[in-house]
Design an enzyme around this catalytic site. Structure first.
Site: not given
Ligand code: 1CP
Length: 348
Positions: A28, A32, A41, A78, A153
């Site tokens: 990651r 963010r 974003r 992703d 998921y």
């Protein structure tokens, strides 16, 4: 390590060589916590659009390389692009994460690889563009979620702490569930092969929910599908470099995973002692991990000691410096720079 040889050394490590300082990248690492990511974003508004626009995905993939000079870039994408390609609707909600539509009949999922390739073409285009603009000194990593994590998921519709619904379904419909894992294994293998064809030097299989399974389930849901994927990928690409990350597998789980799956390297989570992993597994595969992502948030002496612990525990084995899980959004960028500098000072 000489700059020119970093990409060569990275692959050497995945073949069992020992190198100091170790190469470093972080799960990651694009995302963010980076102001330059947040800027894009905000402008684009949608995480999915960012994943599916080759130019944007390339730009975001390269951001942490430009800022921190990591030894490897991981493509900005992703794990949930695979359920999407199979025909399940996926959306991302701010502050929650991915939400998937209720899964219908698994045999109704799209299994035609050509339809697939079309839907995921932007991911492959992003890899090709990134490989072209990335320095030849750096490694480009492609990735996919492992079948069990994807199944969880897809059945639960979102990330959950215990995967209760998915486990119960697997217990109640064992035959159907194993058929579902077969479909997913085939899809994941295809996705990894196409990423390698598009320019990925190394691929990583994320089994984020591999923890908390009993012995039999760990064998059937984690090890067997991963082994199948490794065999399929190597049937197309005999020299493929594959990193497996069965997060929070127990120590015996890790031992069985590397003995049976055939991965080139294994990602070790924060809670598994790295000194144990180096001794027990480091003679068979390369080791990757396992700094606590929270130590990276804390910074200062805490971070410095935690980095030294990882460097010390990994001495003498083929090793890639990483975290035990992904970078947290609240991570200060200065701490990441401190980490890279300290790892690069490691001499033995
Ligand atoms: O801006 C945003 O809000 C989007 C946040 C975000 C990002 C930056 C998501 C949503 N995914 C990603 C990128 C991503 N996901 C990468 C990019 C490359 C890099 O590492 O820099 C990778 C490798 C992943 C992999 C991923 N996605 C995993 C496996 C690794 C892990 O952390 O366990 C999982 C479980 C996901 C699902 C997912 N996607 C996004 C979120 C917030 C989540 C997790 C949600 C949950 O906890 O259930």
């Amino acid at each position: 390590m000489k700059e020119k040889t970093i990409a060569v050394a990275f692959k050497g490590i995945l073949r069992g060589q020992v190198t100091r300082p170790p190469p470093v990248w972080l799960m990651r690492q694009a995302g963010r916590y980076l102001p330059e990511y947040q800027k894009i974003r905000k402008r684009v508004g949608s995480f999915w659009t960012m994943c599916m626009s080759p130019d944007l995905a390339q730009e975001i993939t390269l951001q942490p390389i430009e800022r921190f000079d990591f030894d490897a870039a991981i493509i900005f994408s992703d794990i949930l692009v695979v359920p999407y390609a199979l025909g399940q609707k996926v959306r991302f909600e701010d502050g929650i994460g991915p939400i998937l539509d209720v899964l219908g009949d698994v045999f109704a999922l799209i299994q035609d690889r050509n339809i697939w390739a079309e839907k995921l073409a932007p991911v492959y285009q992003a890899l090709t563009a990134t490989r072209t603009s990335l320095s030849s000194k750096k490694i480009l990593i492609g990735f996919a979620g492992a079948p069990w994590t994807l199944a969880a998921y897809m059945i639960e519709g979102r990330g959950t702490p215990d995967q209760k619904k998915a486990k119960l379904h697997a217990y109640q419909e064992p035959k159907k569930f194993l058929d579902f894992l077969e479909i997913l294994s085939d899809a994941v293998a295809t996705h990894l092969i196409r990423q390698i064809d598009a320019g990925a030097d190394v691929v990583q299989i994320f089994d984020s929910w591999a923890g908390g399974l009993n012995e039999r389930n760990f064998s059937d849901w984690v090890i067997a599908p991963t082994k199948k994927i490794v065999i399929s990928v190597r049937a197309h690409k005999p020299d493929a470099y594959i990193i497996g990350f069965p997060r929070a597998a127990t120590q015996t789980g890790y031992e069985r995973y590397i003995a049976e799956t055939g991965v080139s390297a294994v990602g070790i989570d924060t809670a598994t002692p790295l000194s144990w992993a180096a001794k027990a597994l480091g003679g068979q595969v390369a080791i990757q991990g396992n700094l606590d992502p929270l130590a990276l948030v804390a910074g200062g002496d805490t971070l410095s000691c935690a980095i030294d612990d990882v460097l010390q525990a990994s001495e003498g084995v083929p090793f890639i410096f990483n975290l035990g899980h992904g970078v947290l959004p609240e991570t200060p960028v200065d701490h990441v720079a401190q980490l890279v500098a300290q790892v690069r000072r490691a001499v033995k």
